[in-house]
Design a protein around this motif. Structure first.
Motif, PDB file in Angstrom:
ATOM      1  N   UNK A  73     -43.667  14.915 -14.152  1.00  0.00           N
ATOM      2  CA  UNK A  73     -43.391  14.451 -15.464  1.00  0.00           C
ATOM      3  C   UNK A  73     -43.823  15.729 -16.203  1.00  0.00           C
ATOM      4  N   UNK A  74     -44.083  17.300 -15.417  1.00  0.00           N
ATOM      5  CA  UNK A  74     -43.646  17.988 -16.332  1.00  0.00           C
ATOM      6  C   UNK A  74     -42.065  18.435 -15.638  1.00  0.00           C
ATOM      7  N   UNK A  75     -41.463  18.551 -15.094  1.00  0.00           N
ATOM      8  CA  UNK A  75     -40.678  18.925 -14.869  1.00  0.00           C
ATOM      9  C   UNK A  75     -39.542  18.000 -15.430  1.00  0.00           C
ATOM     10  N   UNK A  76     -39.687  17.127 -15.427  1.00  0.00           N
ATOM     11  CA  UNK A  76     -39.126  16.179 -16.651  1.00  0.00           C
ATOM     12  C   UNK A  76     -38.946  16.281 -17.820  1.00  0.00           C
ATOM     13  N   UNK A  77     -39.812  16.518 -18.500  1.00  0.00           N
ATOM     14  CA  UNK A  77     -40.936  17.427 -19.802  1.00  0.00           C
ATOM     15  C   UNK A  77     -39.315  18.968 -20.050  1.00  0.00           C
ATOM     16  N   UNK A  78     -39.141  19.590 -19.220  1.00  0.00           N
ATOM     17  CA  UNK A  78     -38.478  21.211 -18.797  1.00  0.00           C
ATOM     18  C   UNK A  78     -37.165  19.990 -19.108  1.00  0.00           C
ATOM     19  N   UNK A  79     -36.604  19.391 -18.135  1.00  0.00           N
ATOM     20  CA  UNK A  79     -35.657  18.876 -18.059  1.00  0.00           C
ATOM     21  C   UNK A  79     -35.089  18.534 -19.763  1.00  0.00           C
ATOM     22  N   UNK A  80     -35.512  17.769 -20.238  1.00  0.00           N
ATOM     23  CA  UNK A  80     -35.309  16.995 -22.004  1.00  0.00           C
ATOM     24  C   UNK A  80     -35.017  18.213 -22.454  1.00  0.00           C
ATOM     25  N   UNK A  81     -36.168  19.181 -22.664  1.00  0.00           N
ATOM     26  CA  UNK A  81     -36.247  19.980 -23.578  1.00  0.00           C
ATOM     27  C   UNK A  81     -35.231  21.374 -23.201  1.00  0.00           C
ATOM     28  N   UNK A  82     -34.792  21.685 -21.793  1.00  0.00           N
ATOM     29  CA  UNK A  82     -33.615  22.775 -21.352  1.00  0.00           C
ATOM     30  C   UNK A  82     -32.834  22.015 -21.036  1.00  0.00           C
ATOM     31  N   UNK A  83     -32.644  21.236 -20.460  1.00  0.00           N
ATOM     32  CA  UNK A  83     -30.910  20.786 -19.969  1.00  0.00           C
ATOM     33  C   UNK A  83     -30.308  19.644 -20.190  1.00  0.00           C
ATOM     34  N   UNK A  84     -31.304  18.766 -21.183  1.00  0.00           N
ATOM     35  CA  UNK A  84     -30.182  17.801 -21.445  1.00  0.00           C
ATOM     36  C   UNK A  84     -29.047  18.018 -21.995  1.00  0.00           C
ATOM     37  N   UNK A  85     -29.185  18.703 -22.951  1.00  0.00           N
ATOM     38  CA  UNK A  85     -28.240  19.325 -23.721  1.00  0.00           C
ATOM     39  C   UNK A  85     -26.842  19.506 -22.842  1.00  0.00           C
ATOM     40  N   UNK A  86     -27.007  19.844 -21.965  1.00  0.00           N
ATOM     41  CA  UNK A  86     -25.863  20.097 -21.358  1.00  0.00           C
ATOM     42  C   UNK A  86     -25.726  19.078 -20.458  1.00  0.00           C
ATOM     43  N   UNK A  87     -26.354  18.807 -19.623  1.00  0.00           N
ATOM     44  CA  UNK A  87     -25.882  17.453 -18.135  1.00  0.00           C
ATOM     45  C   UNK A  87     -26.104  16.567 -18.697  1.00  0.00           C
ATOM     46  N   UNK A 201     -50.555  18.770 -14.337  1.00  0.00           N
ATOM     47  CA  UNK A 201     -50.493  19.687 -15.675  1.00  0.00           C
ATOM     48  C   UNK A 201     -51.723  18.874 -16.042  1.00  0.00           C
ATOM     49  N   UNK A 202     -52.627  20.627 -16.669  1.00  0.00           N
ATOM     50  CA  UNK A 202     -53.695  21.016 -17.031  1.00  0.00           C
ATOM     51  C   UNK A 202     -54.274  19.849 -18.364  1.00  0.00           C
ATOM     52  N   UNK A 203     -55.900  18.982 -18.461  1.00  0.00           N
ATOM     53  CA  UNK A 203     -56.647  19.045 -18.982  1.00  0.00           C
ATOM     54  C   UNK A 203     -56.527  20.218 -20.489  1.00  0.00           C
ATOM     55  N   UNK A 204     -55.805  19.709 -21.236  1.00  0.00           N
ATOM     56  CA  UNK A 204     -56.165  20.478 -22.864  1.00  0.00           C
ATOM     57  C   UNK A 204     -57.421  20.195 -23.368  1.00  0.00           C
ATOM     58  N   UNK A 205     -57.274  18.543 -23.263  1.00  0.00           N
ATOM     59  CA  UNK A 205     -59.018  18.527 -24.490  1.00  0.00           C
ATOM     60  C   UNK A 205     -60.543  19.596 -24.530  1.00  0.00           C
ATOM     61  N   UNK A 206     -60.517  19.675 -25.323  1.00  0.00           N
ATOM     62  CA  UNK A 206     -62.030  20.139 -25.289  1.00  0.00           C
ATOM     63  C   UNK A 206     -62.025  21.633 -24.896  1.00  0.00           C
ATOM     64  N   UNK A 207     -60.231  22.145 -24.343  1.00  0.00           N
ATOM     65  CA  UNK A 207     -59.896  23.685 -23.785  1.00  0.00           C
ATOM     66  C   UNK A 207     -60.594  24.363 -25.060  1.00  0.00           C
ATOM     67  N   UNK A 208     -61.004  25.828 -24.680  1.00  0.00           N
ATOM     68  CA  UNK A 208     -61.450  26.746 -26.215  1.00  0.00           C
ATOM     69  C   UNK A 208     -60.659  26.852 -26.502  1.00  0.00           C
TER      70      UNK A 208
END
Length: 345
Positions: A73-87, A201-208
């Motif tokens: 999931x995290x790798x796919x999210x990064x690929x979508x943001x940073x890699x897909x436009x080129x590859x 992917x960490x839990x963000x809900x409720x974090x400070x």
């Protein structure tokens, strides 16, 4: 007439060739335009040199274990943001403008099958000179590179529907003051509920909120190492960071409460090893992040990576405490400690 070859004549010829080459380079006549392309022989030679270099250096500079299949999931999210436009991506063509680079970025669904996992790891971590392929965006994060190796390896068989499942979340609530699509972009990894869509992917809900906003600022400034989060945070304005932090902090999830006593390191520490109790910092009302109820896989992963940061030796410096403390935690205790914290949710 026979020309006698002497060292002086050899040196003179080499010097003349060097001078001629430098004169040609100085003249500006050498064609560097990407639109001019390469001669076939030049293209073959450069690719041949690159492949040999990758094979050699990947043999010596990569670990044996270079793939983590649990973090798609995290790798796919990064690929979508940073890699897909080129590859490009499954069901998505690359950006035509980026394909005008020389050389154009290859289709990884085909190209990745020509490399071993260790070679892919090396390319992703170090990049390739004169090709537009950058090194990984954060030093000291082999865990992120391993997850990307696993993702790239899946591209040859990944369907567009599977790609969307990994990189997109269902439409969720909008946040006033944020541009359209921003919350959806974050939810691709963190989910609409802030609980994280993958084990890494960490839990963000409720974090400070203050901690989340500070983390985004540090990622954007390059003071906290993560190619994935640095890419996401770099495009955020200070106002967007503040609003996103408040959005996730208001969700039900983590709570500011005392750590459980289910593991001795949580509340007692180990004085003989100069290892303070986790509760000495992560206690209710303190400025440190909430960790009770955080995902075990994420905690264990962060502790393991901090252990490898041996350049940091002074725990008194800002943001240097955890690498020093993590090295003092017995390796066999990392998973039990992480599981004890996760069980507190």
């Amino acid at each position: 007439m026979t020309i006698r070859i002497t060292w002086k004549r050899v040196v003179a010829v080499l010097a003349a060739l060097f001078a001629a080459g430098m004169l040609f380079a100085w003249s500006g006549l050498f064609q560097v335009a990407a639109s001019s392309g390469h001669w076939k022989a030049t293209e073959w030679f450069l690719h041949w040199v690159m492949r040999n270099s990758v094979k050699t250096y990947s043999y010596w500079q990569t670990p044996e274990d270079v793939r983590d299949n649990t973090g798609l999931v995290s790798a796919g999210g990064h690929f979508k943001q940073a890699c897909a436009s080129c590859h490009g991506a499954p069901g998505q063509r690359p950006n035509p403008v980026m394909q005008r680079a020389m050389p154009p970025a290859p289709d990884l669904a085909i190209n990745a099958t020509q490399w071993t996992d260790r070679q892919l790891f090396w390319i992703l971590e170090h990049g390739v000179k004169y090709s537009g392929m950058p090194a990984w965006g954060a030093a000291g994060r082999p865990d992120e590179v391993k997850r990307m190796v696993a993702f790239v390896r899946r591209l040859s068989t990944m369907t567009p529907a599977q790609y969307r499942t990994l990189t997109e979340a269902a439409a969720g609530p909008q946040v006033a003051g944020l541009r359209p699509g921003l919350v959806e972009s974050c939810a691709g990894c963190h989910g609409n509920d802030g609980l994280g869509r993958g084990p890494d992917v960490p839990v963000l809900a409720g974090q400070k909120a203050a901690y989340l906003e500070g983390a985004l600022r540090r990622y954007a400034a390059g003071h906290r190492a993560s190619a994935i989060m640095a890419t996401a945070a770099a495009a955020l304005s200070p106002k967007e960071m503040r609003l996103l932090a408040g959005h996730y902090a208001a969700m039900p999830g983590l709570r500011d409460r005392a750590l459980p006593s289910t593991h001795p390191l949580l509340t007692a520490g180990r004085r003989d090893d100069q290892l303070p109790a986790c509760a000495s910092c992560h206690a209710p009302g303190r400025a440190y992040p909430l960790i009770a109820g955080q995902k075990a896989t994420y905690i264990a992963d962060r502790l393991t990576n901090w252990r490898g940061d041996e350049k940091i030796v002074d725990a008194r410096k800002p943001h240097a405490t955890m690498p020093v403390i993590a090295r003092r935690i017995p390796e066999a205790q990392i998973d039990p400690l992480a599981e004890a914290l996760a069980a507190a949710r």
